[in-house]
Structures are given as C-alpha cells and as structure tokens.
Motif scaffolding. Sequence first.
Motif, PDB file in Angstrom:
ATOM      1  N   PHE A 149      48.801  20.843 -65.612  1.00 34.10           N
ATOM      2  CA  PHE A 149      48.144  21.561 -66.709  1.00 34.10           C
ATOM      3  C   PHE A 149      47.721  22.969 -66.274  1.00 34.10           C
ATOM      4  O   PHE A 149      47.980  23.951 -66.983  1.00 34.10           O
ATOM      5  CB  PHE A 149      46.929  20.766 -67.208  1.00 34.10           C
ATOM      6  N   ILE A 150      47.077  23.073 -65.127  1.00 34.38           N
ATOM      7  CA  ILE A 150      46.614  24.387 -64.647  1.00 34.38           C
ATOM      8  C   ILE A 150      47.801  25.292 -64.353  1.00 34.38           C
ATOM      9  O   ILE A 150      47.803  26.478 -64.723  1.00 34.38           O
ATOM     10  CB  ILE A 150      45.708  24.246 -63.402  1.00 34.38           C
ATOM     11  N   SER A 151      48.814  24.748 -63.708  1.00 40.32           N
ATOM     12  CA  SER A 151      50.003  25.522 -63.381  1.00 40.32           C
ATOM     13  C   SER A 151      50.661  26.064 -64.654  1.00 40.32           C
ATOM     14  O   SER A 151      51.027  27.243 -64.726  1.00 40.32           O
ATOM     15  CB  SER A 151      50.984  24.645 -62.600  1.00 40.32           C
ATOM     16  N   ALA A 152      50.783  25.222 -65.654  1.00 38.42           N
ATOM     17  CA  ALA A 152      51.370  25.651 -66.927  1.00 38.42           C
ATOM     18  C   ALA A 152      50.509  26.723 -67.591  1.00 38.42           C
ATOM     19  O   ALA A 152      51.037  27.697 -68.152  1.00 38.42           O
ATOM     20  CB  ALA A 152      51.536  24.452 -67.859  1.00 38.42           C
ATOM     21  N   SER A 153      49.194  26.592 -67.509  1.00 34.88           N
ATOM     22  CA  SER A 153      48.319  27.585 -68.148  1.00 34.88           C
ATOM     23  C   SER A 153      48.385  28.928 -67.409  1.00 34.88           C
ATOM     24  O   SER A 153      48.283  29.983 -68.039  1.00 34.88           O
ATOM     25  CB  SER A 153      46.889  27.082 -68.260  1.00 34.88           C
ATOM     26  N   ILE A 154      48.570  28.904 -66.095  1.00 33.40           N
ATOM     27  CA  ILE A 154      48.735  30.155 -65.338  1.00 33.40           C
ATOM     28  C   ILE A 154      50.042  30.835 -65.757  1.00 33.40           C
ATOM     29  O   ILE A 154      50.082  32.052 -65.986  1.00 33.40           O
ATOM     30  CB  ILE A 154      48.696  29.894 -63.818  1.00 33.40           C
ATOM     31  N   THR A 155      51.096  30.041 -65.895  1.00 29.43           N
ATOM     32  CA  THR A 155      52.378  30.602 -66.328  1.00 29.43           C
ATOM     33  C   THR A 155      52.278  31.140 -67.753  1.00 29.43           C
ATOM     34  O   THR A 155      52.810  32.213 -68.052  1.00 29.43           O
ATOM     35  CB  THR A 155      53.498  29.548 -66.199  1.00 29.43           C
ATOM     36  N   ASP A 156      51.573  30.431 -68.619  1.00 27.25           N
ATOM     37  CA  ASP A 156      51.362  30.920 -69.991  1.00 27.25           C
ATOM     38  C   ASP A 156      50.624  32.259 -69.974  1.00 27.25           C
ATOM     39  O   ASP A 156      50.959  33.167 -70.742  1.00 27.25           O
ATOM     40  CB  ASP A 156      50.561  29.914 -70.821  1.00 27.25           C
ATOM     41  N   GLU A 157      49.639  32.363 -69.108  1.00 25.06           N
ATOM     42  CA  GLU A 157      48.876  33.606 -69.004  1.00 25.06           C
ATOM     43  C   GLU A 157      49.774  34.756 -68.546  1.00 25.06           C
ATOM     44  O   GLU A 157      49.712  35.861 -69.074  1.00 25.06           O
ATOM     45  CB  GLU A 157      47.702  33.420 -68.037  1.00 25.06           C
ATOM     46  N   TYR A 158      50.622  34.484 -67.567  1.00 22.37           N
ATOM     47  CA  TYR A 158      51.540  35.519 -67.103  1.00 22.37           C
ATOM     48  C   TYR A 158      52.534  35.900 -68.202  1.00 22.37           C
ATOM     49  O   TYR A 158      52.836  37.076 -68.394  1.00 22.37           O
ATOM     50  CB  TYR A 158      52.297  35.072 -65.841  1.00 22.37           C
ATOM     51  N   GLU A 159      53.012  34.926 -68.950  1.00 18.49           N
ATOM     52  CA  GLU A 159      53.944  35.215 -70.048  1.00 18.49           C
ATOM     53  C   GLU A 159      53.277  36.099 -71.107  1.00 18.49           C
ATOM     54  O   GLU A 159      53.933  36.966 -71.693  1.00 18.49           O
ATOM     55  CB  GLU A 159      54.478  33.916 -70.658  1.00 18.49           C
ATOM     56  N   ARG A 160      51.981  35.896 -71.338  1.00 20.41           N
ATOM     57  CA  ARG A 160      51.243  36.766 -72.275  1.00 20.41           C
ATOM     58  C   ARG A 160      51.218  38.204 -71.758  1.00 20.41           C
ATOM     59  O   ARG A 160      51.359  39.149 -72.530  1.00 20.41           O
ATOM     60  CB  ARG A 160      49.823  36.256 -72.493  1.00 20.41           C
ATOM     61  N   ILE A 161      51.039  38.363 -70.450  1.00 20.45           N
ATOM     62  CA  ILE A 161      51.030  39.702 -69.853  1.00 20.45           C
ATOM     63  C   ILE A 161      52.374  40.374 -70.083  1.00 20.45           C
ATOM     64  O   ILE A 161      52.440  41.533 -70.508  1.00 20.45           O
ATOM     65  CB  ILE A 161      50.740  39.634 -68.329  1.00 20.45           C
ATOM     66  N   VAL A 162      53.446  39.649 -69.810  1.00 20.63           N
ATOM     67  CA  VAL A 162      54.788  40.206 -69.976  1.00 20.63           C
ATOM     68  C   VAL A 162      55.017  40.587 -71.436  1.00 20.63           C
ATOM     69  O   VAL A 162      55.555  41.663 -71.735  1.00 20.63           O
ATOM     70  CB  VAL A 162      55.859  39.207 -69.478  1.00 20.63           C
ATOM     71  N   LYS A 163      54.588  39.721 -72.346  1.00 18.59           N
ATOM     72  CA  LYS A 163      54.762  39.997 -73.782  1.00 18.59           C
ATOM     73  C   LYS A 163      53.972  41.246 -74.186  1.00 18.59           C
ATOM     74  O   LYS A 163      54.488  42.111 -74.894  1.00 18.59           O
ATOM     75  CB  LYS A 163      54.317  38.796 -74.607  1.00 18.59           C
ATOM     76  N   GLU A 164      52.722  41.347 -73.728  1.00 18.63           N
ATOM     77  CA  GLU A 164      51.904  42.517 -74.047  1.00 18.63           C
ATOM     78  C   GLU A 164      52.544  43.790 -73.500  1.00 18.63           C
ATOM     79  O   GLU A 164      52.592  44.806 -74.187  1.00 18.63           O
ATOM     80  CB  GLU A 164      50.490  42.367 -73.477  1.00 18.63           C
ATOM     81  N   ASP A 165      53.044  43.719 -72.266  1.00 18.28           N
ATOM     82  CA  ASP A 165      53.695  44.883 -71.658  1.00 18.28           C
ATOM     83  C   ASP A 165      54.933  45.290 -72.446  1.00 18.28           C
ATOM     84  O   ASP A 165      55.163  46.478 -72.683  1.00 18.28           O
ATOM     85  CB  ASP A 165      54.067  44.610 -70.198  1.00 18.28           C
ATOM     86  N   SER A 166      55.741  44.320 -72.854  1.00 19.30           N
ATOM     87  CA  SER A 166      56.957  44.651 -73.596  1.00 19.30           C
ATOM     88  C   SER A 166      56.614  45.213 -74.977  1.00 19.30           C
ATOM     89  O   SER A 166      57.302  46.107 -75.478  1.00 19.30           O
ATOM     90  CB  SER A 166      57.887  43.447 -73.713  1.00 19.30           C
ATOM     91  N   GLU A 167      55.537  44.713 -75.590  1.00 21.02           N
ATOM     92  CA  GLU A 167      55.112  45.262 -76.881  1.00 21.02           C
ATOM     93  C   GLU A 167      54.615  46.699 -76.730  1.00 21.02           C
ATOM     94  O   GLU A 167      54.882  47.543 -77.589  1.00 21.02           O
ATOM     95  CB  GLU A 167      54.025  44.383 -77.500  1.00 21.02           C
ATOM     96  N   GLU A 168      53.911  46.975 -75.635  1.00 22.44           N
ATOM     97  CA  GLU A 168      53.454  48.344 -75.373  1.00 22.44           C
ATOM     98  C   GLU A 168      54.630  49.282 -75.170  1.00 22.44           C
ATOM     99  O   GLU A 168      54.636  50.410 -75.666  1.00 22.44           O
ATOM    100  CB  GLU A 168      52.548  48.388 -74.136  1.00 22.44           C
ATOM    101  N   ILE A 169      55.651  48.819 -74.457  1.00 25.49           N
ATOM    102  CA  ILE A 169      56.844  49.640 -74.226  1.00 25.49           C
ATOM    103  C   ILE A 169      57.568  49.892 -75.542  1.00 25.49           C
ATOM    104  O   ILE A 169      57.982  51.018 -75.820  1.00 25.49           O
ATOM    105  CB  ILE A 169      57.775  48.963 -73.196  1.00 25.49           C
ATOM    106  N   ALA A 170      57.709  48.861 -76.374  1.00 26.05           N
ATOM    107  CA  ALA A 170      58.376  49.018 -77.666  1.00 26.05           C
ATOM    108  C   ALA A 170      57.616  50.004 -78.549  1.00 26.05           C
ATOM    109  O   ALA A 170      58.223  50.859 -79.210  1.00 26.05           O
ATOM    110  CB  ALA A 170      58.500  47.670 -78.360  1.00 26.05           C
ATOM    111  N   LEU A 171      56.291  49.920 -78.532  1.00 24.73           N
ATOM    112  CA  LEU A 171      55.474  50.846 -79.314  1.00 24.73           C
ATOM    113  C   LEU A 171      55.633  52.273 -78.798  1.00 24.73           C
ATOM    114  O   LEU A 171      55.774  53.217 -79.592  1.00 24.73           O
ATOM    115  CB  LEU A 171      54.006  50.426 -79.266  1.00 24.73           C
TER     116      LEU A 171
END
Length: 178
Positions: A149-171
């Motif tokens: 559970f913790i491992s999956a939540s850490i990966t989810d958190e990192y995926e959110r970072i990547v998504k936010e970064d890609s949205e910033e680049i697209a903007l």
Amino acid sequence: MGFIVGIVIIGLAIWGGNRFYSSYKTKKVFNDRQKKYKETHQLSDKDLELFKKTMGEMKNQILGIEEATNKNKDLKKIENSEAGIKSAKEIFQELMAEPNKLTKYGDFIYKKLPSMLDACIRLNKIEGTKLNSKEIRESVDSILETVTFISASITDEYERIVKEDSEEIALSKKVIGK
C-alpha cells in the motif's frame, strides 16, 4: 645521511602542502556551490540547514528500505510491481531540484518513508527468527500488505508530480505559441 633526511623533510612538506591546498580547493568549491544553491532557491541559512538535515534523513531511509528489500524476496516482488523505491528516489531528486516544495511532500517525508522503512525492518526481523505459526504468517501478510500500500501510494505521488510537470510544460507551450 643529513642530505637524505633533508630530502625526506622537503618531500613531506611538499606532500603536506599539496594535501592542504587540495582540501582548501575542495572546501572552496563546495562553499561556492552551496552559496549558489542558496541564492538560486532563495534559502536562508536556517532553511538550508533544515533542508540538508531532512534530505539526509530521507536518503538514509530510502537506502534502508532498499537494503531491506534486497534481503527479502517478498519485498523484491513488491518493488518490482509497485516501484516504490524507484519513485521515492525520483521524488528525492525532484526535491533536490526544487527545495521549496519540501512542505508539499510532508506526508511522503514524515509518514510514508519512515513507515515503509519500519515495516521492511520488522518483516526482515520476523522472517529472520525462522519461527512459523498462523499468527506469525498473518503478521507477515499484514506487513506485506502495508508495504504494498505505501509503495503504491509513493508511486502514485510521483506520477502526480510527472503529470503536474507535463501540464506545466503544455501550458508553457500554449503561452509561447500564442
């Protein structure tokens, strides 16, 4: 004989001087880099000290989790499927690049990493006893579930970072394109 002693003394003096100069040069480069980092990220001396302490603790926790995982086949399976350690390392790198985001990742730093490390250590201790009972197996299963559970939540958190970064680049691309 005195000539040889003199040459040895001169040699030691040169060697010592080179070591002193090399040490001085290394410290100067480190201090210059630290000063530039502080200025770039607008950190006070206290902020920098807190950042260094926090990142040092994070590094030790990530390395501890990795070490515990390397000793346990079940933890290796979890890492292969959930990539929690890999994601934790990526978040660590993200924080090195953007230290002002430290407070944004408080749960990751102060809850998830320490809990995962504790669970991994406990699991290895339990399995190291070589005792086997229904209760022990249930405890092991519970710990493995927690680590997953913790491992999956850490990966989810990192995926959110990547998504936010890609949205910033697209903007940014949209703004530049207009």
